[in-house]
Design a protein around this motif. Sequence first.
Motif, PDB file in Angstrom:
ATOM      1  N   TRP A   1     -49.474  25.347 -41.388  1.00 20.22           N
ATOM      2  CA  TRP A   1     -48.836  25.256 -40.077  1.00 20.22           C
ATOM      3  C   TRP A   1     -49.526  24.208 -39.228  1.00 20.22           C
ATOM      4  O   TRP A   1     -50.715  23.956 -39.366  1.00 20.22           O
ATOM      5  CB  TRP A   1     -48.961  26.581 -39.329  1.00 20.22           C
ATOM      6  N   ILE A   2     -48.771  23.631 -38.312  1.00 23.73           N
ATOM      7  CA  ILE A   2     -49.314  22.834 -37.229  1.00 23.73           C
ATOM      8  C   ILE A   2     -48.795  23.502 -35.965  1.00 23.73           C
ATOM      9  O   ILE A   2     -47.581  23.646 -35.779  1.00 23.73           O
ATOM     10  CB  ILE A   2     -48.867  21.363 -37.295  1.00 23.73           C
ATOM     11  N   GLY A   3     -49.731  23.976 -35.152  1.00 23.80           N
ATOM     12  CA  GLY A   3     -49.306  24.708 -33.971  1.00 23.80           C
ATOM     13  C   GLY A   3     -50.415  24.831 -32.950  1.00 23.80           C
ATOM     14  O   GLY A   3     -51.497  24.247 -33.085  1.00 23.80           O
ATOM     15  N   LYS A   4     -50.135  25.617 -31.931  1.00 23.97           N
ATOM     16  CA  LYS A   4     -51.068  25.833 -30.832  1.00 23.97           C
ATOM     17  C   LYS A   4     -52.098  26.886 -31.208  1.00 23.97           C
ATOM     18  O   LYS A   4     -51.739  27.981 -31.624  1.00 23.97           O
ATOM     19  CB  LYS A   4     -50.326  26.341 -29.595  1.00 23.97           C
ATOM     20  N   VAL A   5     -53.363  26.535 -31.050  1.00 17.68           N
ATOM     21  CA  VAL A   5     -54.436  27.510 -31.221  1.00 17.68           C
ATOM     22  C   VAL A   5     -55.137  27.675 -29.885  1.00 17.68           C
ATOM     23  O   VAL A   5     -55.140  26.773 -29.052  1.00 17.68           O
ATOM     24  CB  VAL A   5     -55.460  27.106 -32.307  1.00 17.68           C
ATOM     25  N   LYS A   6     -55.699  28.846 -29.705  1.00 17.36           N
ATOM     26  CA  LYS A   6     -56.499  29.128 -28.527  1.00 17.36           C
ATOM     27  C   LYS A   6     -57.934  29.295 -28.989  1.00 17.36           C
ATOM     28  O   LYS A   6     -58.190  29.944 -30.005  1.00 17.36           O
ATOM     29  CB  LYS A   6     -56.003  30.407 -27.856  1.00 17.36           C
ATOM     30  N   LEU A   7     -58.867  28.710 -28.260  1.00 13.70           N
ATOM     31  CA  LEU A   7     -60.283  28.830 -28.590  1.00 13.70           C
ATOM     32  C   LEU A   7     -60.932  29.849 -27.669  1.00 13.70           C
ATOM     33  O   LEU A   7     -60.581  29.938 -26.489  1.00 13.70           O
ATOM     34  CB  LEU A   7     -60.990  27.489 -28.424  1.00 13.70           C
ATOM     35  N   SER A   8     -61.896  30.591 -28.200  1.00 15.71           N
ATOM     36  CA  SER A   8     -62.668  31.510 -27.364  1.00 15.71           C
ATOM     37  C   SER A   8     -63.506  30.682 -26.392  1.00 15.71           C
ATOM     38  O   SER A   8     -63.676  29.473 -26.567  1.00 15.71           O
ATOM     39  CB  SER A   8     -63.569  32.389 -28.232  1.00 15.71           C
ATOM     40  N   LYS A   9     -64.048  31.340 -25.389  1.00 20.56           N
ATOM     41  CA  LYS A   9     -64.873  30.636 -24.402  1.00 20.56           C
ATOM     42  C   LYS A   9     -66.042  29.914 -25.059  1.00 20.56           C
ATOM     43  O   LYS A   9     -66.403  28.816 -24.677  1.00 20.56           O
ATOM     44  CB  LYS A   9     -65.399  31.617 -23.348  1.00 20.56           C
TER      45      LYS A   9
ATOM     46  N   GLY B   1     -40.167  24.725 -36.908  1.00 17.00           N
ATOM     47  CA  GLY B   1     -39.872  26.147 -36.748  1.00 17.00           C
ATOM     48  C   GLY B   1     -40.472  26.670 -35.458  1.00 17.00           C
ATOM     49  O   GLY B   1     -41.098  25.934 -34.700  1.00 17.00           O
ATOM     50  N   ASP B   2     -40.275  27.936 -35.231  1.00 19.95           N
ATOM     51  CA  ASP B   2     -40.845  28.597 -34.059  1.00 19.95           C
ATOM     52  C   ASP B   2     -41.987  29.497 -34.522  1.00 19.95           C
ATOM     53  O   ASP B   2     -41.762  30.424 -35.291  1.00 19.95           O
ATOM     54  CB  ASP B   2     -39.781  29.430 -33.338  1.00 19.95           C
ATOM     55  N   ILE B   3     -43.184  29.203 -34.074  1.00 18.96           N
ATOM     56  CA  ILE B   3     -44.357  29.991 -34.428  1.00 18.96           C
ATOM     57  C   ILE B   3     -44.717  30.838 -33.212  1.00 18.96           C
ATOM     58  O   ILE B   3     -44.933  30.303 -32.121  1.00 18.96           O
ATOM     59  CB  ILE B   3     -45.539  29.095 -34.837  1.00 18.96           C
ATOM     60  N   GLU B   4     -44.790  32.131 -33.433  1.00 21.90           N
ATOM     61  CA  GLU B   4     -45.093  33.062 -32.346  1.00 21.90           C
ATOM     62  C   GLU B   4     -46.462  32.758 -31.740  1.00 21.90           C
ATOM     63  O   GLU B   4     -47.447  32.583 -32.459  1.00 21.90           O
ATOM     64  CB  GLU B   4     -45.085  34.494 -32.891  1.00 21.90           C
ATOM     65  N   GLU B   5     -46.494  32.687 -30.426  1.00 24.07           N
ATOM     66  CA  GLU B   5     -47.761  32.495 -29.724  1.00 24.07           C
ATOM     67  C   GLU B   5     -48.353  33.861 -29.426  1.00 24.07           C
ATOM     68  O   GLU B   5     -48.069  34.463 -28.402  1.00 24.07           O
ATOM     69  CB  GLU B   5     -47.543  31.719 -28.428  1.00 24.07           C
TER      70      GLU B   5
END
Length: 124
Positions: free
Chosen positions: A20-28, A106-110
């Motif tokens: 996948w290529i998508g949005k990731v969130k990083l921890s603080k 495609g649509d990747i669930e956030e």
Amino acid sequence: MYRVMYLELKSGYHDDGPAWIGKVKLSKSGQTIYFHDHAFQKYNGASGNYIDIETGEEYWISGVKKNGEDRHWAGHGKITIDRSVVDEYLSITGEPAVDRSRLQVGDIEEAYPVERIQKLLNQL
């Protein structure tokens, strides 16, 4: 805040796993990456550089390559790119359009399981 990254499941697949290529969130702290209801931490595995905290599966996670060749040279299969990051991806790679021979939109669930993972890590 999110980053656009490349993720590929290595456990059980080697270089042909779902990707996948998508949005990731990083921890603080930047030590944990959250993506699609999973959480990953840095790991020196046989084929992956991150491990799923809950399942133990190995993943390869990296920034998107400017040349568009994110999948390992020996790997096969299309990469799913989240529809919401297509413009940013094209800006990074300089490509005029999505290469449909390598990518499928495609649509990747956030879903970023921050609380669930923090609870789990605190129990350990």
